[in-house]
Write a protein that holds these residues in place. Structure first.
Motif, PDB file in Angstrom:
ATOM      1  N   ALA A   1       1.207  -1.527   0.054  1.00  0.00           N
ATOM      2  CA  ALA A   1      -0.310   0.372   0.034  1.00  0.00           C
ATOM      3  C   ALA A   1       0.730   1.043  -0.202  1.00  0.00           C
ATOM      4  CB  ALA A   1      -1.033   0.323   1.043  1.00  0.00           C
ATOM      5  N   GLY A   2       1.931   0.913   0.010  1.00  0.00           N
ATOM      6  CA  GLY A   2       3.176   2.200  -0.268  1.00  0.00           C
ATOM      7  C   GLY A   2       3.362   2.711   1.113  1.00  0.00           C
ATOM      8  N   GLN A   3       3.295   2.061   2.344  1.00  0.00           N
ATOM      9  CA  GLN A   3       3.787   2.297   3.566  1.00  0.00           C
ATOM     10  C   GLN A   3       5.584   2.146   3.920  1.00  0.00           C
ATOM     11  OE1 GLN A   3       1.474   1.423   7.145  1.00  0.00           O
ATOM     12  NE2 GLN A   3      -0.268   0.811   5.976  1.00  0.00           N
ATOM     13  N   THR A   4       6.317   3.132   4.363  1.00  0.00           N
ATOM     14  CA  THR A   4       7.324   2.599   5.102  1.00  0.00           C
ATOM     15  C   THR A   4       7.575   1.528   5.671  1.00  0.00           C
ATOM     16  OG1 THR A   4       7.856   4.798   6.196  1.00  0.00           O
ATOM     17  CG2 THR A   4       7.903   5.337   3.972  1.00  0.00           C
ATOM     18  N   VAL A   5       8.718   1.334   6.173  1.00  0.00           N
ATOM     19  CA  VAL A   5       9.112   0.468   7.467  1.00  0.00           C
ATOM     20  C   VAL A   5       9.084   1.514   8.777  1.00  0.00           C
ATOM     21  CG1 VAL A   5      10.963  -0.157   9.336  1.00  0.00           C
ATOM     22  CG2 VAL A   5      10.754  -1.074   6.431  1.00  0.00           C
ATOM     23  N   ARG A   6       9.039   2.815   8.661  1.00  0.00           N
ATOM     24  CA  ARG A   6       9.314   3.669  10.009  1.00  0.00           C
ATOM     25  C   ARG A   6       7.455   3.669   9.461  1.00  0.00           C
ATOM     26  NH1 ARG A   6       8.827   9.329  10.833  1.00  0.00           N
ATOM     27  NH2 ARG A   6       9.795  10.317  12.947  1.00  0.00           N
ATOM     28  N   ASP A   7       6.662   4.032   8.935  1.00  0.00           N
ATOM     29  CA  ASP A   7       5.694   4.110   8.803  1.00  0.00           C
ATOM     30  C   ASP A   7       4.874   2.668   9.467  1.00  0.00           C
ATOM     31  OD1 ASP A   7       5.555   6.919   8.112  1.00  0.00           O
ATOM     32  OD2 ASP A   7       5.098   5.858   5.374  1.00  0.00           O
ATOM     33  N   ILE A   8       5.425   1.959   9.215  1.00  0.00           N
ATOM     34  CA  ILE A   8       4.332   0.551   9.601  1.00  0.00           C
ATOM     35  C   ILE A   8       4.377   0.450  11.057  1.00  0.00           C
ATOM     36  CG2 ILE A   8       4.724  -1.536   9.943  1.00  0.00           C
ATOM     37  CD1 ILE A   8       5.224  -1.813   6.464  1.00  0.00           C
ATOM     38  N   ALA A   9       6.010   0.817  11.679  1.00  0.00           N
ATOM     39  CA  ALA A   9       6.511   0.897  13.349  1.00  0.00           C
ATOM     40  C   ALA A   9       5.511   1.014  13.965  1.00  0.00           C
ATOM     41  CB  ALA A   9       7.810   0.365  13.027  1.00  0.00           C
ATOM     42  N   LEU A  10       5.299   3.031  13.743  1.00  0.00           N
ATOM     43  CA  LEU A  10       4.546   3.985  14.275  1.00  0.00           C
ATOM     44  C   LEU A  10       3.093   3.297  14.185  1.00  0.00           C
ATOM     45  CD1 LEU A  10       5.490   7.154  12.924  1.00  0.00           C
ATOM     46  CD2 LEU A  10       6.024   6.007  14.796  1.00  0.00           C
ATOM     47  N   SER A  11       3.068   3.097  13.174  1.00  0.00           N
ATOM     48  CA  SER A  11       1.541   2.595  13.376  1.00  0.00           C
ATOM     49  C   SER A  11       0.877   0.955  14.674  1.00  0.00           C
ATOM     50  CB  SER A  11       1.064   2.573  11.737  1.00  0.00           C
ATOM     51  OG  SER A  11       1.259   0.947  10.756  1.00  0.00           O
ATOM     52  N   THR A  12       1.845   0.110  14.322  1.00  0.00           N
ATOM     53  CA  THR A  12       1.990  -0.879  15.209  1.00  0.00           C
ATOM     54  C   THR A  12       3.235  -1.014  16.361  1.00  0.00           C
ATOM     55  OG1 THR A  12       3.671  -1.147  13.564  1.00  0.00           O
ATOM     56  CG2 THR A  12       2.012  -2.451  12.858  1.00  0.00           C
ATOM     57  N   GLY A  13       3.316   0.414  16.715  1.00  0.00           N
ATOM     58  CA  GLY A  13       3.985   0.190  17.816  1.00  0.00           C
ATOM     59  C   GLY A  13       5.444  -0.545  18.633  1.00  0.00           C
ATOM     60  N   ARG A  14       5.161  -1.122  17.198  1.00  0.00           N
ATOM     61  CA  ARG A  14       7.496  -2.599  17.060  1.00  0.00           C
ATOM     62  C   ARG A  14       7.695  -1.175  16.726  1.00  0.00           C
ATOM     63  NH1 ARG A  14       4.178  -6.512  12.802  1.00  0.00           N
ATOM     64  NH2 ARG A  14       3.410  -7.243  14.244  1.00  0.00           N
ATOM     65  N   THR A  15       9.411  -1.412  17.009  1.00  0.00           N
ATOM     66  CA  THR A  15      10.526  -0.812  16.299  1.00  0.00           C
ATOM     67  C   THR A  15      11.106  -1.298  15.021  1.00  0.00           C
ATOM     68  OG1 THR A  15      12.527  -2.610  16.837  1.00  0.00           O
ATOM     69  CG2 THR A  15      10.997  -1.413  18.822  1.00  0.00           C
ATOM     70  N   GLU A  16      11.211  -0.654  14.634  1.00  0.00           N
ATOM     71  CA  GLU A  16      11.720  -0.956  13.401  1.00  0.00           C
ATOM     72  C   GLU A  16      12.882  -1.880  12.905  1.00  0.00           C
ATOM     73  OE1 GLU A  16      13.802   2.625  10.806  1.00  0.00           O
ATOM     74  OE2 GLU A  16      12.005   4.305  12.231  1.00  0.00           O
ATOM     75  N   GLN A  17      13.287  -2.355  13.606  1.00  0.00           N
ATOM     76  CA  GLN A  17      14.458  -2.989  14.056  1.00  0.00           C
ATOM     77  C   GLN A  17      13.335  -4.412  13.281  1.00  0.00           C
ATOM     78  OE1 GLN A  17      16.530  -3.909  16.862  1.00  0.00           O
ATOM     79  NE2 GLN A  17      18.076  -5.789  16.046  1.00  0.00           N
ATOM     80  N   THR A  18      12.607  -4.963  14.392  1.00  0.00           N
ATOM     81  CA  THR A  18      11.585  -5.448  14.318  1.00  0.00           C
ATOM     82  C   THR A  18      10.836  -5.794  12.806  1.00  0.00           C
ATOM     83  OG1 THR A  18      10.833  -5.964  17.364  1.00  0.00           O
ATOM     84  CG2 THR A  18       9.118  -7.099  15.979  1.00  0.00           C
ATOM     85  N   VAL A  19      10.428  -4.674  12.741  1.00  0.00           N
ATOM     86  CA  VAL A  19       9.550  -4.841  11.462  1.00  0.00           C
ATOM     87  C   VAL A  19      10.239  -5.387  10.228  1.00  0.00           C
ATOM     88  CG1 VAL A  19       8.828  -3.503   9.592  1.00  0.00           C
ATOM     89  CG2 VAL A  19       8.080  -3.169  11.601  1.00  0.00           C
ATOM     90  N   ARG A  20      11.594  -4.863   9.952  1.00  0.00           N
ATOM     91  CA  ARG A  20      12.987  -5.502   8.836  1.00  0.00           C
ATOM     92  C   ARG A  20      13.302  -6.964   9.737  1.00  0.00           C
ATOM     93  NH1 ARG A  20      14.344  -1.221   6.031  1.00  0.00           N
ATOM     94  NH2 ARG A  20      14.450   0.674   7.203  1.00  0.00           N
ATOM     95  N   TRP A  21      13.290  -7.442  11.135  1.00  0.00           N
ATOM     96  CA  TRP A  21      13.405  -8.809  10.186  1.00  0.00           C
ATOM     97  C   TRP A  21      12.162  -9.713  10.653  1.00  0.00           C
ATOM     98  CZ3 TRP A  21      10.394 -12.840  13.345  1.00  0.00           C
ATOM     99  CH2 TRP A  21      11.122 -13.961  13.743  1.00  0.00           C
ATOM    100  N   HIS A  22      11.145  -8.856  10.550  1.00  0.00           N
ATOM    101  CA  HIS A  22       9.326  -9.612   9.707  1.00  0.00           C
ATOM    102  C   HIS A  22       9.422  -9.806   8.306  1.00  0.00           C
ATOM    103  CE1 HIS A  22       6.901 -11.156  13.147  1.00  0.00           C
ATOM    104  NE2 HIS A  22       6.951  -9.524  13.278  1.00  0.00           N
TER     105      HIS A  22
END
Length: 383
Positions: free
Chosen positions: A331-352
């Motif tokens: 949908a065009g969200q960045t890793v940072r956007d996803i981290a902020l919207s889900t309450g996760r760290t960017e490191q966790t998002v990148r691991w996924h």
């Protein structure tokens, strides 16, 4: 029962079938009854030739029965060489043509489709009509031979021409709901859809309820608006057409209702909105102000269809968290956007993301997005 009553029954059956609350064969039988024909075929086809085309919807009924066997045999054995197909697809919208006029004199002697397939389904002396479908597709309505000994009469032709807009509306609305995975859904379930706007109206035309997408479009005030509880279009000519369609869908009590469609232009560079206005069930006295008597489907071609995370998880073998991440990236969200919207760290998002890449055997985000977007044409879940 008089012809007017029979016509009303056909229209009501088509309206129910468009929503997926009834089957096309029931409507097809009624059409055969009022037009006095042996049967009919209804096709939604994209493309201009047998080679580049595709079937989105196809039904065939003969003597009151659905004949999947005859439909399958025609598509497999005759359709690729049927000489009439490209001629039908180039007919003007709404023009009724004799089947014989779609073949040359020589082809009537040599064509397998004409001499075998059409003879077998009692269609050599039938009628054909092409109607404009959604997004440059074609609605092909083919009627088998007349049941009258003398062939087609003028009253039969008039009946077919009267039914034409209702048959087209059935296909258009059905296709919109099918693409949204909402065929057969209740009015309440349709309100949960994120694939189209839905506005419910009472007998007076007042807005009873609207889903989130419809409210957003109404709130933008860009052509389509909620004016003191009533649906309006800001451009006078378009508003006059909307009023006409609403009058048809919400006529005086005891008068036949009818569905219809229109386009609403927008001042922005985005394309027009598409509105499908349909009556709902039997009419009731105006003493029931909250009862839904009609609804408006609002399609925004400029809005990409949302992708169902459950579908992505199933198709790509991902966990729930991974599929939600994949859909967000598509949908065009960045890793940072996803981290902020889900309450996760960017490191966790990148691991996924790395876990997804490993499962898919890829190494680039663009490859993942491409795979998710390829699933976008499948129906999303309706709550």
């Amino acid at each position: 029962m008089g012809s007017l009553d029979a016509f009303d029954r056909v229209v009501a059956s088509l309206q129910e079938a468009a929503l997926g609350h009834a089957d096309w064969p029931e409507a097809a039988c009624l059409i055969s009854e009022v037009s006095r024909t042996q049967g009919s075929a209804l096709v939604l086809f994209g493309g201009h030739t047998q080679i580049d085309g595709d079937f989105f919807y196809t039904q065939f009924c003969l003597r009151g029965e659905v004949r999947e066997d005859l439909k399958r045999k025609y598509l497999e054995d005759y359709f690729p060489q049927d000489e009439r197909v490209p001629r039908i697809l180039h007919l003007p919208h709404g023009q009724l043509v004799d089947t014989g006029d779609l073949y040359t004199d020589r082809e009537k002697k040599t064509s397998r489709a004409y001499n075998e397939a059409l003879r077998h389904v009692e269609g050599q002396n039938g009628l054909h009509m092409r109607l404009d479908g959604p997004e440059e597709s074609h609605v092909v309505w083919a009627l088998c031979d007349s049941t009258e000994r003398g062939g087609w009469g003028s009253d039969q032709v008039r009946m077919i021409e009267r039914l034409q807009p209702h048959v087209r509306q059935f296909v258009v609305v059905r296709q919109a709901l099918a693409e949204a995975g909402a065929l057969g859904a209740s009015l309440g379930a349709l309100l949960e859809s994120t694939r189209f706007g839905l506005i419910q109206l009472n007998r007076d035309g007042r807005i009873v309820e609207a889903n989130d997408l419809a409210r957003r479009l109404l709130g933008e005030g860009n052509r389509l608006a909620d004016q003191r509880g009533f649906l309006r279009v800001r451009v006078p000519a378009e508003n006059a057409e909307l009023s006409r369609l609403l009058d048809c869908a919400l006529p005086p009590f005891g008068t036949r209702s009818a569905a219809g469609s229109m386009m609403v232009g927008r001042s922005s560079s985005r394309g027009p909105l598409i509105l499908h206005i349909s009556p709902v069930g039997e009419q009731q006295p105006q003493s029931q102000p909250r009862r839904v008597a009609a609804f408006v489907l609002v399609l925004d071609p400029a809005t990409p269809a949302p992708i169902d995370p459950v579908l992505v998880a199933t198709a790509l073998g991902l966990t729930t968290a991974e599929s939600q991440l994949a859909v967000a990236l598509a949908a065009g969200q960045t890793v940072r956007d996803i981290a902020l919207s889900t309450g996760r760290t960017e490191q966790t998002v990148r691991w996924h993301m790395k876990q997804i890449f490993r499962k898919q055997g890829i190494s680039r985000q663009v490859d993942l997005v491409r795979r998710v977007l390829m699933l976008g044409g499948a129906p999303a879940s309706i709550g």
